[in-house]
Design a protein around this motif. Structure first.
Motif, PDB file in Angstrom:
ATOM      1  N   ALA A 214       0.814  -1.227   0.000  1.00 53.33           N
ATOM      2  CA  ALA A 214       0.000   0.000   0.000  1.00 53.33           C
ATOM      3  C   ALA A 214       0.843   1.270   0.000  1.00 53.33           C
ATOM      4  N   GLN A 215       1.966   1.223  -0.719  1.00 53.62           N
ATOM      5  CA  GLN A 215       2.806   2.410  -0.803  1.00 53.62           C
ATOM      6  C   GLN A 215       2.250   3.312  -1.904  1.00 53.62           C
ATOM      7  N   GLU A 216       1.377   4.207  -1.514  1.00 50.09           N
ATOM      8  CA  GLU A 216       0.754   5.125  -2.478  1.00 50.09           C
ATOM      9  C   GLU A 216       0.184   6.321  -1.746  1.00 50.09           C
ATOM     10  N   VAL A 217       0.080   7.443  -2.451  1.00 49.72           N
ATOM     11  CA  VAL A 217      -0.540   8.657  -1.931  1.00 49.72           C
ATOM     12  C   VAL A 217      -1.370   9.283  -3.053  1.00 49.72           C
ATOM     13  N   PHE A 218      -2.322  10.122  -2.665  1.00 49.30           N
ATOM     14  CA  PHE A 218      -3.148  10.751  -3.699  1.00 49.30           C
ATOM     15  C   PHE A 218      -3.612  12.121  -3.237  1.00 49.30           C
ATOM     16  N   GLU A 219      -4.222  12.849  -4.161  1.00 47.32           N
ATOM     17  CA  GLU A 219      -4.785  14.164  -3.872  1.00 47.32           C
ATOM     18  C   GLU A 219      -6.152  14.286  -4.518  1.00 47.32           C
ATOM     19  N   GLY A 220      -6.869  15.332  -4.174  1.00 48.86           N
ATOM     20  CA  GLY A 220      -8.157  15.615  -4.785  1.00 48.86           C
ATOM     21  C   GLY A 220      -8.364  17.107  -4.860  1.00 48.86           C
ATOM     22  N   LEU A 221      -8.649  17.617  -6.037  1.00 46.25           N
ATOM     23  CA  LEU A 221      -8.953  19.030  -6.237  1.00 46.25           C
ATOM     24  C   LEU A 221      -9.886  19.157  -7.424  1.00 46.25           C
ATOM     25  N   LYS A 222     -10.307  20.372  -7.730  1.00 47.09           N
ATOM     26  CA  LYS A 222     -11.300  20.555  -8.778  1.00 47.09           C
ATOM     27  C   LYS A 222     -10.917  21.671  -9.736  1.00 47.09           C
ATOM     28  N   ALA A 223     -11.433  21.553 -10.968  1.00 42.15           N
ATOM     29  CA  ALA A 223     -11.372  22.635 -11.952  1.00 42.15           C
ATOM     30  C   ALA A 223     -12.782  23.174 -12.127  1.00 42.15           C
ATOM     31  N   TYR A 224     -12.890  24.493 -12.189  1.00 36.89           N
ATOM     32  CA  TYR A 224     -14.194  25.164 -12.231  1.00 36.89           C
ATOM     33  C   TYR A 224     -14.304  26.009 -13.492  1.00 36.89           C
ATOM     34  N   ARG A 225     -15.450  25.930 -14.151  1.00 35.88           N
ATOM     35  CA  ARG A 225     -15.702  26.765 -15.321  1.00 35.88           C
ATOM     36  C   ARG A 225     -16.421  28.032 -14.862  1.00 35.88           C
ATOM     37  N   HIS A 226     -15.872  29.193 -15.211  1.00 37.26           N
ATOM     38  CA  HIS A 226     -16.479  30.470 -14.850  1.00 37.26           C
ATOM     39  C   HIS A 226     -17.449  30.926 -15.928  1.00 37.26           C
TER      40      HIS A 226
END
Length: 362
Positions: A70-82
């Motif tokens: 289980a050697q893993e890392v992650f992220e979460g973010l978003k892109a927004y349309r204006h």
């Protein structure tokens, strides 16, 4: 040297009709764009082979280290349309730094901030048609992750590592949007222990939370509140989200970061916004029994969860065994909704961004 993510277009992308059908009702994390960003790290050469390629399944050896350790890392973010059709990211550098911190804890190579951001921007520019319209709360959820990729069963850090970044058009995390929900107080399961990986965003923490989440479901609650592992005495965080409490005296309380709680980007943003809203932010140890007593007495007037996926989610009540502790009048409170609206307005470009949190992609 910074990475350059060369684009290799998908020769058979989704049709406009297929894409429109997904964007009409994206759900959360169920559909994916045409491309993904990838890069490879080796102990001999460092990071390289960076590119944007067609999204699709990858071939893994059964002995790949990520499956076993289980050697893993992650992220979460978003892109927004204006409204002007431009596309923006919210604080991507903060996610990049957190992924560096997570990687260091999991003995993985760190991807520099500029390369992390470059991978996201290259992917979003290639798949701009997948970014939903910004009239509601739809967005393009972005999932960067780094995994051990060496075919070896010895227990040591992997010498070959893969980085991926995928994207998924998504609607609100909770079907009810801003409707308040119930949270189950888990007195049995814990999420992370002192000295462990609680402050890292890694899959093992989420796997450890699932039994507690299932316990919450069994008691009619869509989410769970975890306590500290050492004493089962202090509140820490919700399942995948940070925790905030609003008190009658105008204070905003949240568990302090002691290495067992994920330092959320949304959490950090709310703390920065608090003083502007006339609130006194307090990071402290919060005893669960004291919190429940203050909910019952009315001293705690609002409670909410926060995170990239859900933004801000109001708490209707805490359920602890056979007891139910309704927060305030059980509705979404003004402080909670004020934070939620402010964050969404900044993210979708409906108000000015005085903090410089937004980064334009295209």
């Amino acid at each position: 040297m910074s990475l350059s993510f060369d684009v290799h277009p998908d020769p058979s992308p989704a049709t406009a009709e297929e894409r429109a059908a997904v964007l009409a009702a994206p759900g959360f994390g169920r559909h994916f764009t045409d491309h993904m960003a990838v890069a490879t790290w080796t102990v001999e050469d460092g990071w390289g082979d960076a590119k944007v390629v067609p999204y699709g399944a990858e071939s893994f050896h059964p002995a790949s280290a990520v499956f076993h350790y289980a050697q893993e890392v992650f992220e979460g973010l978003k892109a927004y349309r204006h409204a002007d059709d431009s596309i923006w990211l919210f604080r991507p550098e903060a996610n990049a730094q957190r992924m560096i911190d997570s990687a260091e804890r999991l003995a993985l190579p760190t991807l520099p901030v500029e390369d992390f951001v470059a991978s996201i921007e290259a992917l979003v520019r290639q798949d701009t048609a997948w970014v939903p319209a910004g009239g509601g709360e739809d967005s393009l959820y972005i999932r960067p992750f780094t995994i051990a990729h060496e075919d070896f069963l010895g227990v040591r850090p992997a010498r070959t590592v893969r980085y991926y970044c995928i994207a998924s058009p998504s609607g609100p995390y909770f079907a009810g949007g801003a409707e308040p929900v119930d949270f189950w107080v888990s007195r049995h399961y814990t999420r992370a222990a002192p000295g462990g990986t609680g402050a890292a965003k890694c899959g093992g923490n989420y796997a450890a939370s699932l039994a507690g989440q299932e316990e919450a479901y069994a008691h009619g609650c869509p989410q769970v509140l975890f306590l500290d592992a050492a004493q089962l005495r202090y509140i820490e965080e919700f399942g995948g989200m940070n925790c905030f409490l609003v008190t009658r005296d105008g204070r905003l309380h949240t568990p302090e970061l002691t290495g067992t709680i994920l330092p959320g980007v949304t959490r950090r943003s709310i703390l920065e916004l608090a003083r502007e809203r006339g609130l006194d932010p307090v990071e402290e140890h919060i005893e669960v029994d004291d919190m429940l007593a203050r909910v019952r007495s009315g001293e705690i007037t609002e409670a909410f969860a926060c995170g990239t996926a859900a933004v801000v989610a109001p708490v209707r009540a805490f359920k602890d065994g056979d007891e139910e502790y309704v927060v305030g009048d059980g509705t979404s409170g003004p402080v909670t909704m004020g934070f939620r609206q402010t964050l969404l307005d900044i993210q979708y470009g409906r108000v000015a961004d005085p903090h410089g949190w937004m980064r334009k992609v295209c």
